[in-house]
Design a protein around this motif. Sequence first.
Motif, PDB file in Angstrom:
ATOM      1  N   ASN A 401       0.831  -1.206   0.000  1.00 59.23           N
ATOM      2  CA  ASN A 401       0.000   0.000   0.000  1.00 59.23           C
ATOM      3  C   ASN A 401       0.864   1.254   0.000  1.00 59.23           C
ATOM      4  O   ASN A 401       2.100   1.186   0.022  1.00 59.23           O
ATOM      5  CB  ASN A 401      -0.982  -0.022   1.180  1.00 59.23           C
ATOM      6  CG  ASN A 401      -0.261   0.116   2.516  1.00 59.23           C
ATOM      7  OD1 ASN A 401       0.963   0.246   2.572  1.00 59.23           O
ATOM      8  ND2 ASN A 401      -1.019   0.084   3.598  1.00 59.23           N
ATOM      9  N   ASN A 403       1.744   3.462   2.112  1.00 63.24           N
ATOM     10  CA  ASN A 403       2.770   3.706   3.122  1.00 63.24           C
ATOM     11  C   ASN A 403       3.591   2.445   3.474  1.00 63.24           C
ATOM     12  O   ASN A 403       4.236   2.400   4.502  1.00 63.24           O
ATOM     13  CB  ASN A 403       2.169   4.372   4.368  1.00 63.24           C
ATOM     14  CG  ASN A 403       0.968   3.601   4.898  1.00 63.24           C
ATOM     15  OD1 ASN A 403       0.901   2.382   4.723  1.00 63.24           O
ATOM     16  ND2 ASN A 403       0.052   4.295   5.546  1.00 63.24           N
ATOM     17  N   THR A 405       2.973  -0.359   4.567  1.00 70.30           N
ATOM     18  CA  THR A 405       2.736  -1.027   5.848  1.00 70.30           C
ATOM     19  C   THR A 405       2.021  -2.359   5.689  1.00 70.30           C
ATOM     20  O   THR A 405       2.077  -3.203   6.570  1.00 70.30           O
ATOM     21  CB  THR A 405       1.860  -0.151   6.765  1.00 70.30           C
ATOM     22  OG1 THR A 405       0.700   0.251   6.013  1.00 70.30           O
ATOM     23  CG2 THR A 405       2.616   1.082   7.231  1.00 70.30           C
TER      24      THR A 405
END
Length: 428
Positions: A401, A403, A405
Amino acid sequence: MKFGHTTLLSHIAVGAALVSICRAQCQQPLPQNEQKWPYTPFTSSGLNILDSRGQRVSYVGTNWPGSLRPMVPEGLQYASADAIAEKIASLGMNVIRLAWATEMIDDIYENGHDTDLRTTFVETLGETTGEQVYHEVLRNNPEFNHSTTRLQAFDAVAAACAKHKIWVHLDNHQSRAGWCCNLTDGNGWFGYGYFNVTNWVRGLKFMAHYTSRWPNLVSMSLANELRPSLDPLSLTYGWKAWYENMIPAAQAVHDVNSDILIFLSGLNGDTAISPLISGHDLGGGYTFDKTKYNFADKIVLELHDYSFDQAFSNCSVFAADLYSMGWYVMNMSITKNVTNRLPVVMTEFGFPPETYQSSYPQCLKEFLVNNGIGWTMWDLCGSYYIRQGILNYDGLWGLLNENWTAWRNESAIEKFYIPLVQATLAGH
Ligand SMILES: *[C@@H]1O[C@H](CO)[C@@H](O)[C@H](O)[C@H]1NC(C)=O
Ligand SMILES: *[C@@H]1O[C@H](CO)[C@@H](O)[C@H](O)[C@H]1NC(C)=O
Ligand SMILES: *[C@@H]1O[C@H](CO)[C@@H](O)[C@H](O)[C@H]1NC(C)=O
Ligand SMILES: *[C@@H]1O[C@H](CO)[C@@H](O)[C@H](O)[C@H]1NC(C)=O
Ligand SMILES: *[C@@H]1O[C@H](CO)[C@@H](O)[C@H](O)[C@H]1NC(C)=O
Ligand SMILES: *[C@@H]1O[C@H](CO)[C@@H](O)[C@H](O)[C@H]1NC(C)=O
Ligand SMILES: *[C@@H]1O[C@H](CO)[C@@H](O)[C@H](O)[C@H]1NC(C)=O
Ligand SMILES: *[C@@H]1O[C@H](CO)[C@@H](O)[C@H](O)[C@H]1NC(C)=O
């Protein structure tokens, strides 16, 4: 670490000599049961890639770009190289295709030293964002410091991959760093636009030598998605110029590091390799016959496939079309037009992960598995430091994704990628 200009050049020459002495004296083959991962060097044998034990290897992996504007492997402002490598390994993947730009090496020759991370981020992302991203990269990767350079960030990625038993395939993705590829970006064809052939070969030799310190380096591709250049118009586009540039480059890389596999890409954005398999006339009196080269047991071919390369009504039509690009060589029962039996790896394919149930991913999966084809999907990101002028660009085709994460689409991972990894590996 900073290289002085002279140090850097002698480093290449001396290093190459050391490598060959060591090859003769230090790498007596170990008995099979004493050999440990990474099982290098690899060789190319018929349609197969073999490890140092003689066992067949299938590439199952992902592209990790490092050839966009900052010329730093992506994602390090969100996670450590180690955490990212751990995620890749958790899918069962065994390789990354790590992209770099010739420009990174040109800078080293021009400046006499590699560029540090703060400088590259500030220059490419602007003062404020550059500083921010630089501090986030350091926060996530505590082994980095103010003097860590771009190449050392590549070292860190390779080391993190080694820790998680992931091989590294190096990919010369661009001449001038940036997002790839179109017909006017000046990166597509030998000698046109930014594609300076002298600098390209110099960069390939530099990287082949520099990365020989990575225990998990297994292969290198010479040029990504060769394609016609429309601006400026590439009048030499075709197989003749392909031969005149690719064969000497392959030889140069082999002379520097004779352990690594050399991946040769074809024309049309790496969607055409048939004449390399058939051994047909390439123009200029050239034909490709692997037995002519002293690196014959290192040659692998690569092809790419995206849905926009093809129109198809069902998986049979899709497969027939791929066959015509050169994949027919994978079918042992086809002998017509086969002079060179070589392994072919699909080093790029991709789609937005939430579309994994649609016909292109599904037909592709069937094709890869039925034909025993190794692959590296496009791509890992996540977001890019900067892409097409946009900061923190959200890569909608990525495994991760925005970011970095979590997986972008959990179902695509569970229902598409993990089963594809397993089926490819089971195809041995
Ligand atoms: C800074 O980091 C690099 C690797 O990224 C390392 O080689 C160097 O020794 C470090 N320097 C200091 C002063 O810690
Ligand atoms: C092609 O790529 C270049 C470099 O990324 C970019 O500047 C240009 O806008 C692109 N052209 C098109 C038509 O997308
Ligand atoms: C390629 O780059 C070199 C510097 O490494 C330069 O001397 C040469 O003129 C360039 N070639 C072309 C065709 O621009
Ligand atoms: C696939 O499409 C082609 C051409 O439209 C057709 O001839 C063929 O019968 C189809 N195959 C299957 C399995 O549906
Ligand atoms: C290989 O080729 C044969 C003969 O053309 C064909 O019958 C067979 O289906 C092909 N195999 C694959 C996996 O496509
Ligand atoms: C073999 O190659 C020739 C010349 O490129 C081509 O016309 C022919 O269609 C090919 N045959 C097969 C079976 O691929
Ligand atoms: C993942 O993809 C599936 C299938 O298209 C879709 O139903 C689901 O909403 C997607 N999930 C996310 C988080 O995008
Ligand atoms: C990362 O992104 C996800 C979804 O895009 C979001 O739910 C999550 O809060 C973000 N995490 C952080 C640390 O920014």
